[in-house]
Design an enzyme around this catalytic site. Structure first.
Site, PDB file in Angstrom:
ATOM      1  N   ASP A  84       0.830  -1.240  -0.208  1.00  0.00           N
ATOM      2  CA  ASP A  84       0.297   0.516   0.001  1.00  0.00           C
ATOM      3  C   ASP A  84       1.150   1.253   0.117  1.00  0.00           C
ATOM      4  O   ASP A  84       0.541   2.344   0.399  1.00  0.00           O
ATOM      5  CB  ASP A  84      -1.164   0.406   1.509  1.00  0.00           C
ATOM      6  CG  ASP A  84      -1.319  -1.108   1.369  1.00  0.00           C
ATOM      7  OD1 ASP A  84      -2.552  -1.422   0.600  1.00  0.00           O
ATOM      8  OD2 ASP A  84      -1.322  -1.673   2.448  1.00  0.00           O
ATOM      9  N   GLY A  88       2.119   3.401  -2.431  1.00  0.00           N
ATOM     10  CA  GLY A  88       1.847   4.060  -4.065  1.00  0.00           C
ATOM     11  C   GLY A  88       1.905   3.811  -4.916  1.00  0.00           C
ATOM     12  O   GLY A  88       2.662   4.670  -5.765  1.00  0.00           O
ATOM     13  N   LYS A  89       2.447   2.782  -4.812  1.00  0.00           N
ATOM     14  CA  LYS A  89       3.345   1.513  -6.192  1.00  0.00           C
ATOM     15  C   LYS A  89       2.173   2.052  -7.374  1.00  0.00           C
ATOM     16  O   LYS A  89       3.027   2.461  -8.415  1.00  0.00           O
ATOM     17  CB  LYS A  89       3.736   0.311  -6.322  1.00  0.00           C
ATOM     18  CG  LYS A  89       4.431  -0.093  -5.239  1.00  0.00           C
ATOM     19  CD  LYS A  89       4.473  -1.691  -4.962  1.00  0.00           C
ATOM     20  CE  LYS A  89       3.471  -1.975  -4.134  1.00  0.00           C
ATOM     21  NZ  LYS A  89       2.694  -1.986  -3.193  1.00  0.00           N
ATOM     22  N   ASN A 101      -4.853 -10.713  -4.193  1.00  0.00           N
ATOM     23  CA  ASN A 101      -4.578  -9.863  -3.313  1.00  0.00           C
ATOM     24  C   ASN A 101      -4.568  -8.608  -3.500  1.00  0.00           C
ATOM     25  O   ASN A 101      -4.087  -7.501  -2.342  1.00  0.00           O
ATOM     26  CB  ASN A 101      -4.263 -10.698  -2.246  1.00  0.00           C
ATOM     27  CG  ASN A 101      -3.081 -10.752  -2.127  1.00  0.00           C
ATOM     28  OD1 ASN A 101      -2.772 -11.330  -3.922  1.00  0.00           O
ATOM     29  ND2 ASN A 101      -1.973 -11.778  -1.707  1.00  0.00           N
ATOM     30  N   HIS A 122      -4.539  -1.721  -6.772  1.00  0.00           N
ATOM     31  CA  HIS A 122      -3.477  -1.038  -7.095  1.00  0.00           C
ATOM     32  C   HIS A 122      -4.853   0.410  -7.590  1.00  0.00           C
ATOM     33  O   HIS A 122      -5.389   0.071  -8.595  1.00  0.00           O
ATOM     34  CB  HIS A 122      -2.461  -0.808  -7.842  1.00  0.00           C
ATOM     35  CG  HIS A 122      -0.522  -1.532  -8.099  1.00  0.00           C
ATOM     36  ND1 HIS A 122      -0.068  -2.482  -8.172  1.00  0.00           N
ATOM     37  CD2 HIS A 122      -1.140  -2.280  -6.450  1.00  0.00           C
ATOM     38  CE1 HIS A 122       0.789  -2.848  -7.800  1.00  0.00           C
ATOM     39  NE2 HIS A 122       0.439  -3.314  -6.939  1.00  0.00           N
ATOM     40  N   GLN A 179       2.502  -6.031  -3.097  1.00  0.00           N
ATOM     41  CA  GLN A 179       2.081  -5.770  -1.731  1.00  0.00           C
ATOM     42  C   GLN A 179       4.031  -5.460  -1.822  1.00  0.00           C
ATOM     43  O   GLN A 179       3.800  -4.090  -2.194  1.00  0.00           O
ATOM     44  CB  GLN A 179       2.508  -7.501  -1.535  1.00  0.00           C
ATOM     45  CG  GLN A 179       1.127  -8.072  -1.012  1.00  0.00           C
ATOM     46  CD  GLN A 179       0.751  -9.415  -2.469  1.00  0.00           C
ATOM     47  OE1 GLN A 179       2.047  -8.974  -3.313  1.00  0.00           O
ATOM     48  NE2 GLN A 179      -0.757  -8.864  -2.843  1.00  0.00           N
ATOM     49  N   THR A 207      -9.882  -5.356   0.131  1.00  0.00           N
ATOM     50  CA  THR A 207     -10.914  -5.613   1.182  1.00  0.00           C
ATOM     51  C   THR A 207     -11.551  -4.187   1.600  1.00  0.00           C
ATOM     52  O   THR A 207     -12.832  -4.687   2.458  1.00  0.00           O
ATOM     53  CB  THR A 207     -10.324  -6.038   2.159  1.00  0.00           C
ATOM     54  OG1 THR A 207      -9.593  -5.052   3.127  1.00  0.00           O
ATOM     55  CG2 THR A 207      -9.148  -6.907   1.804  1.00  0.00           C
ATOM     56  N   ARG A 263      -6.421   0.503   7.075  1.00  0.00           N
ATOM     57  CA  ARG A 263      -5.505  -0.271   7.484  1.00  0.00           C
ATOM     58  C   ARG A 263      -4.399   0.952   9.221  1.00  0.00           C
ATOM     59  O   ARG A 263      -5.071   1.897   9.413  1.00  0.00           O
ATOM     60  CB  ARG A 263      -4.132   1.106   6.393  1.00  0.00           C
ATOM     61  CG  ARG A 263      -4.424   0.127   5.241  1.00  0.00           C
ATOM     62  CD  ARG A 263      -3.654   0.784   4.232  1.00  0.00           C
ATOM     63  NE  ARG A 263      -4.022   0.287   2.635  1.00  0.00           N
ATOM     64  CZ  ARG A 263      -4.223   0.868   2.041  1.00  0.00           C
ATOM     65  NH1 ARG A 263      -4.030   2.008   1.862  1.00  0.00           N
ATOM     66  NH2 ARG A 263      -5.013   0.803   0.075  1.00  0.00           N
ATOM     67  N   ASP A 269       2.306  14.328   1.363  1.00  0.00           N
ATOM     68  CA  ASP A 269       1.100  15.746   1.599  1.00  0.00           C
ATOM     69  C   ASP A 269       0.300  15.178   2.635  1.00  0.00           C
ATOM     70  O   ASP A 269      -0.352  16.483   3.477  1.00  0.00           O
ATOM     71  CB  ASP A 269      -0.210  15.595   0.403  1.00  0.00           C
ATOM     72  CG  ASP A 269      -0.313  14.964  -0.579  1.00  0.00           C
ATOM     73  OD1 ASP A 269       0.287  13.728  -0.142  1.00  0.00           O
ATOM     74  OD2 ASP A 269      -1.567  14.817   0.120  1.00  0.00           O
ATOM     75  N   GLY A 329       0.069  13.692  -4.254  1.00  0.00           N
ATOM     76  CA  GLY A 329      -1.127  13.586  -4.388  1.00  0.00           C
ATOM     77  C   GLY A 329      -1.486  12.451  -5.017  1.00  0.00           C
ATOM     78  O   GLY A 329      -1.215  12.062  -5.427  1.00  0.00           O
TER      79      GLY A 329
END
EC number: 6.3.4.4
Length: 425
Positions: free
Chosen positions: A13, A15-16, A38, A41, A221, A298, A302, A330, A412
């Site tokens: 998580d 931001g890939k 699972n 993106h 992941q 899901t 987080r 940000d 952003g």
């Protein structure tokens, strides 16, 4: 440089998806090399928000070849839904998507067995059948994409696997068994819809690299969820680190030019497992709300915490990052004091290296350095020099501590809300 691997440096998580989407503009091919549905993106293009689980983020760009590699475990139903959703939004799929012949398929019995086992041993899986599918792959019982084109092979594999799975469902879990004919019919139907995408993906990728095409490998992941190098057993079932790009796509390590680690400006984690820098007061909740920290797959909230350099040093070591991309800077705007974990206190010792023993990690307390925050907004800034001085100090500390240059800073959600200090392509 013609190839770049994008890797999450934390617990996923990071931001890939946005970074991949941005870099795809300069690429010819985008390859997904591990994981399954699972992963989620999120990419924002204009006012449109896309959440991709299996198809590489590059599909949102015209004339980019997107490949699902052999290291991915694929849910045909989920893929078809994703294709349908994208097609309805005007995204061209048919001439741009390829799936490796030896990509393994998630079957209904994988989902069923995971749902039952998760009730007994809570690890925090997405209950998508990912783990059991990888289990069958390693046990050499798996159903592969190419099997869809050979009905007799498919039938025999389903029958053999159901003998074991149905025995477990009935006798161990007291749950409903699954029907062989129903599954076979379902997957032969998938075959008709997906056969046009099946390809010798490794050959395509290597030919592209050898001919000078630019290829981006998209990880799912994050490093700390790697089956070998993560917080085992609270991990995913695949190799999420850079080496996984080679095994999961069929390319030599000698053909990888750059490896970019994606680092969220703070840390998050979904599900169970130790999290030394977790913020358990109202600030953690505020960061969660600001950052929209709810799972794309899901919807689970987080867990949020401070940046952890111990975990990041581990990620740098096992991946060999050539550069970093910092995301969600940000979200930290307006927080008076920022903390960065520089070590772990364990008993009377200070640990600088990430522990491999889960019981030790669970007892570690973070050692922090504090930084003055910034009141100014960084949202949407595209020029590094326009960042607040304290934001620059924060970034410089990360860079100096990890001894890896920061090349990209995301400010952003939107595609163009980004600072490029140095392009990795």
């Amino acid at each position: 440089m013609s190839t770049v691997v994008i890797i999450g440096a934390q617990w996923g998580d990071e931001g890939k998806g946005k970074i991949v989407d941005f870099l795809t503009e300069k690429c010819d091919y985008v390859v997904r090399f591990q994981g399954g549905c699972n992963a989620g993106h999120t990419v924002v293009v204009g006012e449109e928000k896309y959440i991709l689980h299996l198809i590489p983020s590059g599909i949102l760009h015209k004339n980019k070849k997107c490949i699902i590699g052999n290291g991915v475990v694929l849910d045909p139903s989920g893929l078809l839904k994703e294709i349908e959703t994208l097609t309805q939004k005007g995204v061209e799929i048919d001439n741009n998507l390829y799936i490796a012949k030896h990509c393994h398929l998630i079957m209904p019995y994988h989902v069923a067995i995971e749902e039952q086992s998760e009730k007994k041993k809570k690890i925090g899986t997405t209950k998508k059948g990912i783990g059991p599918c990888y289990t069958d792959k390693i046990a050499r019982n798996g159903v592969r994409m190419i099997d869809l084109l050979y009905p007799d092979v498919l039938k025999n594999k389903i029958r053999a696997n159901l003998e074991i799975i149905n025995f477990l469902l009935k006798n161990l879990y007291n749950a409903e068994t699954l029907d062989e004919t129903e599954i076979l019919t379902q997957y032969l139907n998938y075959a008709e819809k997906l056969k046009k995408y099946i390809a010798d993906a490794d050959i395509l990728i290597n030919k592209a690299i050898d001919s000078g095409k630019k290829v981006l490998f998209e990880g799912a992941q994050g490093t700390l969820l790697d089956i070998d190098h993560g917080t085992y057993p609270y991990v995913t079932s695949s190799n999420t680190i850079a080496g996984g790009a080679c095994t999961g796509a069929g390319v030599s390590p000698r053909k990888i030019d750059n490896i970019i680690g994606i680092v969220k400006a703070y840390t998050t984690r979904v599900g169970e497992g130790p999290f030394p820098t977790e913020i358990k007061d109202s600030l953690g909740e505020e960061i969660r709300k600001r950052g929209g920290e709810y799972g794309a797959t899901t919807g689970r909230p987080r867990r949020c915490g401070w940046l952890d350099l111990v975990g990041l040093r581990h990620a740098v070591r096992v991946n060999g990052f050539t550069g970093l991309a910092i995301t969600k800077l940000d979200i930290l705007d307006g927080i008076e004091k920022l903390k960065v974990c520089v070590g772990y206190k364990y008993g009377n010792s200070i640990l600088e290296d990430f522990p491999k023993e889960i019981q030790i990690l669970e007892d570690c307390m973070p050692v922090y350095e504090e930084f003055q925050g910034w009141k100014e907004s960084t949202a949407g800034i595209k020029n590094y020099e326009k960042l607040p001085d304290n934001a620059k100090k924060y970034l410089k500390f990360i860079e100096d501590s990890l001894k890896v240059k920061i090349q990209i800073i995301s400010t952003g959600q939107k595609r163009d809300e980004i600072i490029i200090k140095e392009s990795p392509l």
